[in-house]
Design an enzyme around this catalytic site. Structure first.
Site, PDB file in Angstrom:
ATOM      1  CB  CYS A  76      13.563  17.917  12.464  1.00 12.52           C
ATOM      2  SG  CYS A  76      14.514  16.002  12.389  1.00 12.52           S
ATOM      3  CB  ALA A 121       7.612  -4.507 -16.766  1.00 14.68           C
ATOM      4  CE  LYS A 132       1.570  -9.257 -15.464  1.00 17.29           C
ATOM      5  NZ  LYS A 132       1.581  -8.171 -14.310  1.00 17.29           N
ATOM      6  CG  LEU A 145      -4.555 -14.251 -11.786  1.00 16.25           C
ATOM      7  CD1 LEU A 145      -4.190 -14.062 -12.690  1.00 16.25           C
ATOM      8  CD2 LEU A 145      -4.662 -14.876 -11.042  1.00 16.25           C
ATOM      9  CB  CYS A 164      11.053  14.514  12.766  1.00 16.64           C
ATOM     10  SG  CYS A 164      11.004  14.257  10.893  1.00 16.64           S
ATOM     11  CB  CYS A 184      15.268  11.692  11.304  1.00 22.37           C
ATOM     12  SG  CYS A 184      14.448  12.662  11.948  1.00 22.37           S
ATOM     13  CE  LYS A 213      -3.122  -9.947 -14.550  1.00 21.17           C
ATOM     14  NZ  LYS A 213      -2.818  -8.123 -14.618  1.00 21.17           N
ATOM     15  CE1 TYR A 266       1.764  -2.889  -7.417  1.00 20.67           C
ATOM     16  CE2 TYR A 266       1.146  -5.132  -8.508  1.00 20.67           C
ATOM     17  CZ  TYR A 266       1.188  -3.966  -6.794  1.00 20.67           C
ATOM     18  OH  TYR A 266       0.326  -4.670  -6.042  1.00 20.67           O
TER      19      TYR A 266
END
Length: 739
Positions: A423, A35, A315, A84, A444, A438, A119, A37
């Site tokens: 750094c 979910a 989903k 998909l 760095c 930075c 799925k 992702y």
């Protein structure tokens, strides 16, 4: 949201998606739920859609999964294994169907059937049969290249070794998975014998299939569902549902919950029915996949860069959990971005143990969006808080909420660092940027290491045997501080082979292989070189466009140098606009902004040749001023420029091939207007782009051809005024050879 805010969020999402893909596809140990992702990817694509220049700069939009691991032979898929697109609400599915009808030119009453199937949450696998015999099995990998797991696949009982009555060439695609009962039994055996305990069935299935010893795979209870196909010597059927039934008749296991639905309401009803059965299925699923049933319509709809237009995954909702925030760590990326990460008391979310979550940036921690508006009801996030974590995909988990009733007494607001933790250089947040960075640049160590990792990444120099772990080791040992050092390793250390092979983890064979791989990359494609430099905002696609436009390193460097004065003038104008925007009254804002910009440009007048070079840079296939400014900054920075020059001295740069010239419209700008009768506008655009044309939405001096149907209107008039070639639909089809 302006472009600067969008770009900052886009880059952060891109980094998270890349890490999640690596964890999921290479390590078989996802750090996020499905979910989370999906939510991250959805936001990423929404930003790319709202700000097209971001899609051009990005690299992950055009890729699927992660590169093949080094432990297996590599297999190039005859047809890409696509991902998909996702739907999360019922309305998303309805919008998907409306979009298909629009693309195909179908009315709302015209029939349009779909299949719906669970799925499966497992590992994608492609099985190649020739003359009825299984000759190859490959994982998805990055969609183009996967891992050869043929011997392991032969041990799975659901996979036939031979089939009869099939096409001469048949690639069957599906999902390897492990049932809940088998997963629990496997973990129980491992607990008794001291073996590895898997977090969830998906990890167990992926880890079992990707064993170097096929006998280990044989001992694992893996299953396989077939749901699609790749290369075919002849069609399986005329519809998706008939093709699935054909696969079943050939001996493949197909999911019994697959249905053909004539109406969207039927699709949604089947989705909710499967959702209710989910806990009792005996295996993991994370949604329902819908596909256009008519295969001829699938062919017309075609593909986007990584997904088919004719399919979508609906989903299931995200899963949530509460846990304790133990600390906030700051990571420094290759562009200097300071990214806060929540260190959590480990908690299981959706079957995955989560111990870290993204906090995005300092505004997110403070309970604000990039415009200063409250989010989460204005609740800030503090060390010691109880926070709600959600996962909605395979990506880095996110802190969704804070429970103020459980906040310990005496906690203080988090003070975001104003100096780099690596750094100690000032960490600066520019106007309009959501991220604090930075300012140390190459001094760095965090930025230097991340730039080196980027340099050796798959889309850049892709040096075999030199990955992130090796880069960290060599940098820590002082062997490699910048890219040029890689090509001096053997030379600078004299008996470099001897020194390297004596180090832990290295032997004579691996050391020799590394030096050979480095030598092999002295010849490098220009686009890979540009991308590998790690210049902010210059993604894989932008690098290819720059390479095609300038063709040589000297031409690119000369253009960046020449455009510098104009770039600074552009930045001064932008800064003046920002100041005026902050101070202007709403009623007079536009006039004042325009006045401020014009005044700034006037005070920063530049030589015509510099302005021409700047205009050339920003005209590179829609590159835009943001990328051009980053490019100019990089070449104007003395330390970076010196590092570039040291690197170039070691390389033979391969110029890109000239654009294809075998189409009458290749390289031309085409505009479609009016009503098209033999194809939809989307089909016309896709075909033109496939032939090398650039399709624009407006007529200008750069337009080469206007294709005008009935009702063309003002665009036709403007084309006539500019003397642009105008064709009707039949004339266009005749020109491209499709009449």
């Amino acid at each position: 949201m302006d472009e600067a805010d969008a770009r900052a969020e886009f880059e952060a999402l891109q980094t998270k998606i890349e890490k999640a893909d690596h964890d999921y596809h290479q390590k078989d140990a996802p750090t996020l739920s499905d979910a989370d992702y999906d939510r991250l990817k959805r936001r990423y694509l929404a930003l790319a859609d709202a700000f097209p220049i971001l899609a051009k700069d990005g690299t992950r939009v055009a890729s699927v999964g992660a590169p093949a691991a080094s432990g297996f032979g590599k297999v190039t898929h005859a047809q890409r294994m696509m991902s998909l697109g996702n739907a999360f609400e019922d309305q998303d599915v309805e919008d998907f169907a409306v979009g298909l009808r629009r693309y195909l030119g179908l009315s709302s009453e015209a029939p349009l059937a779909f299949t719906a199937e669970p799925k499966i949450d497992g590992l994608s696998l492609s099985l190649r049969y020739e003359a009825g015999k299984l000759v190859q099995a490959a994982t998805r990998g990055d969609g183009a290249v996967g891992e050869n797991v043929t011997e392991n696949a032969r041990t799975i009982s659901d996979i036939p070794q031979e089939i009869s009555g099939a096409p001469e060439v048949l690639e069957v695609r599906g999902e390897v998975y492990m049932s809940h009962a088998d997963f629990e039994a496997l973990n129980a055996r491992h607990a008794e014998t001291g073996g590895k305990i898997f977090a969830n069935p998906r990890n167990a299935a992926a880890g079992s299939l990707r064993q170097l010893d096929a006998e280990i795979t044989r001992a694992r209870p893996l299953r396989f569902f077939a749901y699609s196909w790749g290369e075919l010597s002849e069609p399986l059927a005329e519809t998706q549902i008939d093709a699935i039934e054909r696969l079943a008749s050939l001996g493949f296991q197909t999911n019994p919950l697959t249905r053909c639905c004539e109406q969207i309401s039927e699709l949604l009803a089947h989705y909710h029915a499967i959702e209710e059965q989910r806990a009792d299925l005996g295996y993991d699923i994370d949604g329902v996949v819908y596909k256009v049933n008519d295969l001829s319509l699938q062919e017309r709809l075609g593909f986007r860069s990584t997904t088919p237009r004719w399919a979508i995954a609906h989903k299931f909702p995200a899963e949530l959990a509460w846990t304790h925030l133990e600390g906030i760590d700051i990571q420094v990326g290759r562009t200097g971005a300071l990214s806060p990460v929540a260190r959590l008391h480990p908690v299981t979310v959706g079957g995955v143990v989560v111990s870290n979550a993204t906090l995005h940036n300092e505004d997110y921690i403070a309970g604000l969006d990039s415009k200063g508006a409250p989010i989460r009801g204005g609740k800030d996030i503090r060390v010691g808080d109880w926070v709600q974590i959600y996962r909605a995909g395979d990506v880095i988990p996110k802190v969704a909420d804070v429970d103020l009733s459980r906040r310990p007494e005496g906690t203080e607001r988090y003070a975001f660092p104003t100096r780099c933790p690596r750094c100690d250089s000032p960490a600066v947040r520019e106007e309009g940027d959501a991220v604090r960075r930075c300012s140390g640049g190459l001094i760095c160590p965090a930025q230097a290491v991340e730039k080196l990792k980027h340099f050796v990444s798959r889309a850049a120099f892709d040096i075999e045997g030199l990955g992130a772990k090796q880069v960290e080791q060599f940098h820590s040992d002082g062997w490699v501080k910048e890219p040029a050092d890689i090509f001096e390793l053997q030379q600078r250390y004299g008996s470099g082979l001897q020194q390297l092979k004596n180090r832990e983890g290295w032997g004579e064979k691996s050391a020799s292989a590394l030096f050979a791989a480095i030598e092999d990359k002295r010849r490098i494609e220009f686009a890979r070189l540009i991308f590998g430099l790690g210049i902010r905002h210059v993604g894989e696609v932008a690098a290819k466009d720059l390479a095609l436009h300038f063709r040589t390193w000297s031409a690119l460097a000369e253009a960046a140098d020449l455009a510098r004065a104009a770039a600074l003038a552009h930045r001064a104008a932008d800064e003046a606009e920002i100041v005026e925007r902050q101070e202007a009254q709403a009623s007079a804002r536009r006039a004042k902004i325009s006045e401020a910009r014009n005044a700034a440009v006037a005070t920063c007048a530049v030589a015509p040749d510099s302005q021409a070079a700047w205009d050339d840079l920003i005209s590179v296939d829609g590159l835009g001023p943001t990328v051009a400014l980053s490019l100019s900054d990089a070449f104007a920075n003395p330390e970076e420029r010196a590092a570039f020059d040291r690197l170039i001295a070691h390389l033979e740069i391969i110029e890109p091939d000239a654009p294809a010239d075998d189409s009458p419209v290749a390289g031309k700008t085409v505009v479609f207007t009016g009503t098209l009768e033999k194809m939809t506008r989307a089909e016309a655009k896709a075909r033109a782009e496939a032939l090398g044309a650039k399709v624009s939405g407006s007529v200008s001096k750069k337009t080469d051809i206007l294709v005008a149907g009935p009702g063309a209107g003002s665009k036709a008039a403007k084309a006539a005024e500019l003397g642009i070639q105008t064709l009707d639909e039949d004339g266009w089809l005749d020109l491209i050879g499709q009449a």
